[in-house]
Design a protein around this motif. Structure first.
Motif, PDB file in Angstrom:
ATOM      1  N   VAL A   5      -5.471   2.083 -12.836  1.00 54.63           N
ATOM      2  CA  VAL A   5      -5.905   3.384 -13.111  1.00 54.63           C
ATOM      3  C   VAL A   5      -6.989   3.633 -11.936  1.00 54.63           C
ATOM      4  O   VAL A   5      -8.068   2.998 -12.014  1.00 54.63           O
ATOM      5  CB  VAL A   5      -6.558   3.743 -14.386  1.00 54.63           C
ATOM      6  CG1 VAL A   5      -7.245   5.173 -14.647  1.00 54.63           C
ATOM      7  CG2 VAL A   5      -5.823   3.485 -15.396  1.00 54.63           C
ATOM      8  N   GLU A   6      -6.631   4.748 -11.004  1.00 52.21           N
ATOM      9  CA  GLU A   6      -7.673   4.933  -9.834  1.00 52.21           C
ATOM     10  C   GLU A   6      -8.536   5.963 -10.025  1.00 52.21           C
ATOM     11  O   GLU A   6      -8.175   6.980 -11.141  1.00 52.21           O
ATOM     12  CB  GLU A   6      -6.671   5.313  -8.676  1.00 52.21           C
ATOM     13  CG  GLU A   6      -5.762   4.246  -7.991  1.00 52.21           C
ATOM     14  CD  GLU A   6      -4.336   4.549  -8.638  1.00 52.21           C
ATOM     15  OE1 GLU A   6      -3.624   3.942  -8.305  1.00 52.21           O
ATOM     16  OE2 GLU A   6      -4.159   5.140  -9.816  1.00 52.21           O
ATOM     17  N   SER A   7      -9.673   6.078  -9.723  1.00 55.62           N
ATOM     18  CA  SER A   7     -10.333   7.235  -9.858  1.00 55.62           C
ATOM     19  C   SER A   7     -11.422   7.457  -8.413  1.00 55.62           C
ATOM     20  O   SER A   7     -11.465   6.389  -7.651  1.00 55.62           O
ATOM     21  CB  SER A   7     -11.284   7.139 -11.150  1.00 55.62           C
ATOM     22  OG  SER A   7     -12.272   6.067 -11.154  1.00 55.62           O
ATOM     23  N   GLY A   8     -12.256   8.410  -8.263  1.00 49.75           N
ATOM     24  CA  GLY A   8     -13.289   8.348  -7.271  1.00 49.75           C
ATOM     25  C   GLY A   8     -12.826   9.361  -6.136  1.00 49.75           C
ATOM     26  O   GLY A   8     -13.516   9.702  -5.291  1.00 49.75           O
ATOM     27  N   GLY A   9     -11.441   9.978  -6.248  1.00 46.32           N
ATOM     28  CA  GLY A   9     -10.977  10.800  -4.935  1.00 46.32           C
ATOM     29  C   GLY A   9     -11.614  12.266  -5.183  1.00 46.32           C
ATOM     30  O   GLY A   9     -12.522  12.526  -6.151  1.00 46.32           O
ATOM     31  N   GLY A  10     -11.393  13.158  -4.393  1.00 45.47           N
ATOM     32  CA  GLY A  10     -12.050  14.393  -4.177  1.00 45.47           C
ATOM     33  C   GLY A  10     -12.094  15.147  -3.001  1.00 45.47           C
ATOM     34  O   GLY A  10     -11.419  14.501  -2.053  1.00 45.47           O
ATOM     35  N   GLY A  15     -16.628  13.092   8.121  1.00 47.04           N
ATOM     36  CA  GLY A  15     -17.867  12.531   8.266  1.00 47.04           C
ATOM     37  C   GLY A  15     -18.388  12.015   6.945  1.00 47.04           C
ATOM     38  O   GLY A  15     -19.284  11.164   7.007  1.00 47.04           O
ATOM     39  N   GLY A  16     -17.892  12.479   5.712  1.00 53.35           N
ATOM     40  CA  GLY A  16     -18.538  12.054   4.565  1.00 53.35           C
ATOM     41  C   GLY A  16     -18.009  10.835   3.978  1.00 53.35           C
ATOM     42  O   GLY A  16     -17.115   9.982   4.813  1.00 53.35           O
ATOM     43  N   SER A  17     -18.202  10.518   2.750  1.00 54.19           N
ATOM     44  CA  SER A  17     -17.810   9.161   2.239  1.00 54.19           C
ATOM     45  C   SER A  17     -17.443   9.293   0.917  1.00 54.19           C
ATOM     46  O   SER A  17     -17.683  10.363   0.122  1.00 54.19           O
ATOM     47  CB  SER A  17     -19.251   8.299   2.159  1.00 54.19           C
ATOM     48  OG  SER A  17     -19.559   8.003   3.498  1.00 54.19           O
ATOM     49  N   LEU A  18     -16.422   8.441   0.250  1.00 54.74           N
ATOM     50  CA  LEU A  18     -15.926   8.516  -1.073  1.00 54.74           C
ATOM     51  C   LEU A  18     -15.979   6.825  -1.379  1.00 54.74           C
ATOM     52  O   LEU A  18     -15.572   6.213  -0.477  1.00 54.74           O
ATOM     53  CB  LEU A  18     -14.609   9.046  -1.196  1.00 54.74           C
ATOM     54  CG  LEU A  18     -14.803  10.466  -1.286  1.00 54.74           C
ATOM     55  CD1 LEU A  18     -13.430  11.121  -1.258  1.00 54.74           C
ATOM     56  CD2 LEU A  18     -15.491  11.242  -2.474  1.00 54.74           C
ATOM     57  N   ARG A  19     -16.016   6.787  -2.724  1.00 57.65           N
ATOM     58  CA  ARG A  19     -15.699   5.187  -3.156  1.00 57.65           C
ATOM     59  C   ARG A  19     -14.732   5.267  -4.145  1.00 57.65           C
ATOM     60  O   ARG A  19     -14.942   6.047  -5.105  1.00 57.65           O
ATOM     61  CB  ARG A  19     -16.842   4.589  -3.536  1.00 57.65           C
ATOM     62  CG  ARG A  19     -16.366   3.076  -3.987  1.00 57.65           C
ATOM     63  CD  ARG A  19     -17.723   2.219  -4.394  1.00 57.65           C
ATOM     64  NE  ARG A  19     -18.091   2.385  -5.802  1.00 57.65           N
ATOM     65  CZ  ARG A  19     -18.786   1.769  -6.680  1.00 57.65           C
ATOM     66  NH1 ARG A  19     -18.921   0.452  -6.101  1.00 57.65           N
ATOM     67  NH2 ARG A  19     -19.003   1.814  -7.917  1.00 57.65           N
ATOM     68  N   TYR A  93      -4.204   8.393  -2.656  1.00 57.07           N
ATOM     69  CA  TYR A  93      -4.313   6.915  -2.387  1.00 57.07           C
ATOM     70  C   TYR A  93      -4.376   6.097  -3.881  1.00 57.07           C
ATOM     71  O   TYR A  93      -4.682   6.897  -4.942  1.00 57.07           O
ATOM     72  CB  TYR A  93      -5.795   6.644  -2.213  1.00 57.07           C
ATOM     73  CG  TYR A  93      -6.238   7.271  -1.037  1.00 57.07           C
ATOM     74  CD1 TYR A  93      -6.251   8.201  -0.363  1.00 57.07           C
ATOM     75  CD2 TYR A  93      -6.698   5.995   0.049  1.00 57.07           C
ATOM     76  CE1 TYR A  93      -6.587   8.605   0.888  1.00 57.07           C
ATOM     77  CE2 TYR A  93      -6.792   6.407   1.575  1.00 57.07           C
ATOM     78  CZ  TYR A  93      -6.951   7.594   1.944  1.00 57.07           C
ATOM     79  OH  TYR A  93      -7.419   7.886   3.118  1.00 57.07           O
ATOM     80  N   TYR A  94      -3.533   5.171  -3.861  1.00 58.43           N
ATOM     81  CA  TYR A  94      -3.262   4.431  -5.018  1.00 58.43           C
ATOM     82  C   TYR A  94      -3.260   2.850  -4.620  1.00 58.43           C
ATOM     83  O   TYR A  94      -3.163   2.434  -3.503  1.00 58.43           O
ATOM     84  CB  TYR A  94      -1.880   4.836  -5.494  1.00 58.43           C
ATOM     85  CG  TYR A  94      -0.633   4.630  -4.625  1.00 58.43           C
ATOM     86  CD1 TYR A  94      -0.327   5.687  -3.666  1.00 58.43           C
ATOM     87  CD2 TYR A  94       0.092   3.615  -4.583  1.00 58.43           C
ATOM     88  CE1 TYR A  94       0.648   5.518  -2.738  1.00 58.43           C
ATOM     89  CE2 TYR A  94       1.347   3.365  -3.625  1.00 58.43           C
ATOM     90  CZ  TYR A  94       1.621   4.563  -3.002  1.00 58.43           C
ATOM     91  OH  TYR A  94       2.536   4.520  -2.066  1.00 58.43           O
ATOM     92  N   CYS A  95      -3.487   2.163  -5.794  1.00 58.09           N
ATOM     93  CA  CYS A  95      -3.619   0.646  -5.733  1.00 58.09           C
ATOM     94  C   CYS A  95      -2.380   0.043  -6.252  1.00 58.09           C
ATOM     95  O   CYS A  95      -1.750   0.543  -7.123  1.00 58.09           O
ATOM     96  CB  CYS A  95      -4.929   0.161  -6.363  1.00 58.09           C
ATOM     97  SG  CYS A  95      -5.113   0.405  -7.977  1.00 58.09           S
TER      98      CYS A  95
END
Length: 111
Positions: A5-10, A15-19, A93-95
């Motif tokens: 289960v992926e999360s954290g996108g947006g 130049g920004g960041s995401l985890r 994005y997926y794992c």
């Protein structure tokens, strides 16, 4: 039941960041290699990064120095820290493991 289960996108500005996080269950997490893949609209799926069960890592050239993959064998979670994001990083994005994949989390990089 095996789950990724992926999360954290947006939505983030260039130049920004995401985890991103990938929470795994239903199998022996520490034994597995995990990869992140991404797919942009109209394009083929692309391998992004892999973390092996010994902790070693590899990256596609386009994200080296900007993305960091990591894993927590206690929380059964894989992470993808993405810095200095570019518009071309926009994708789902997926794992994945050798046997399973999650549903994905959308990353959109736009001003």
């Amino acid at each position: 039941e095996v789950q990724l289960v992926e999360s954290g996108g947006g939505l983030v500005q260039p130049g920004g960041s995401l985890r991103l996080s990938c929470a795994a269950s239903g199998f022996t997490f520490r034994n597995y290699h995990f990869s992140w893949r991404r797919q942009a609209p109209g394009k083929n799926s692309e391998w992004v990064s892999t973390i092996y069960n010994d902790g070693s890592r590899s990256y596609v050239d386009s994200v080296k120095g900007r993305f960091t993959i990591s894993r927590d064998n206690v929380k059964n979670t894989v992470y993808l820290q993405m810095n200095s994001l570019k518009s071309e990083d926009t994708a789902l994005y997926y794992c994945v493991t050798a046997e399973h994949r999650g549903q994905g989390t959308q990353v959109t990089v736009s001003s």
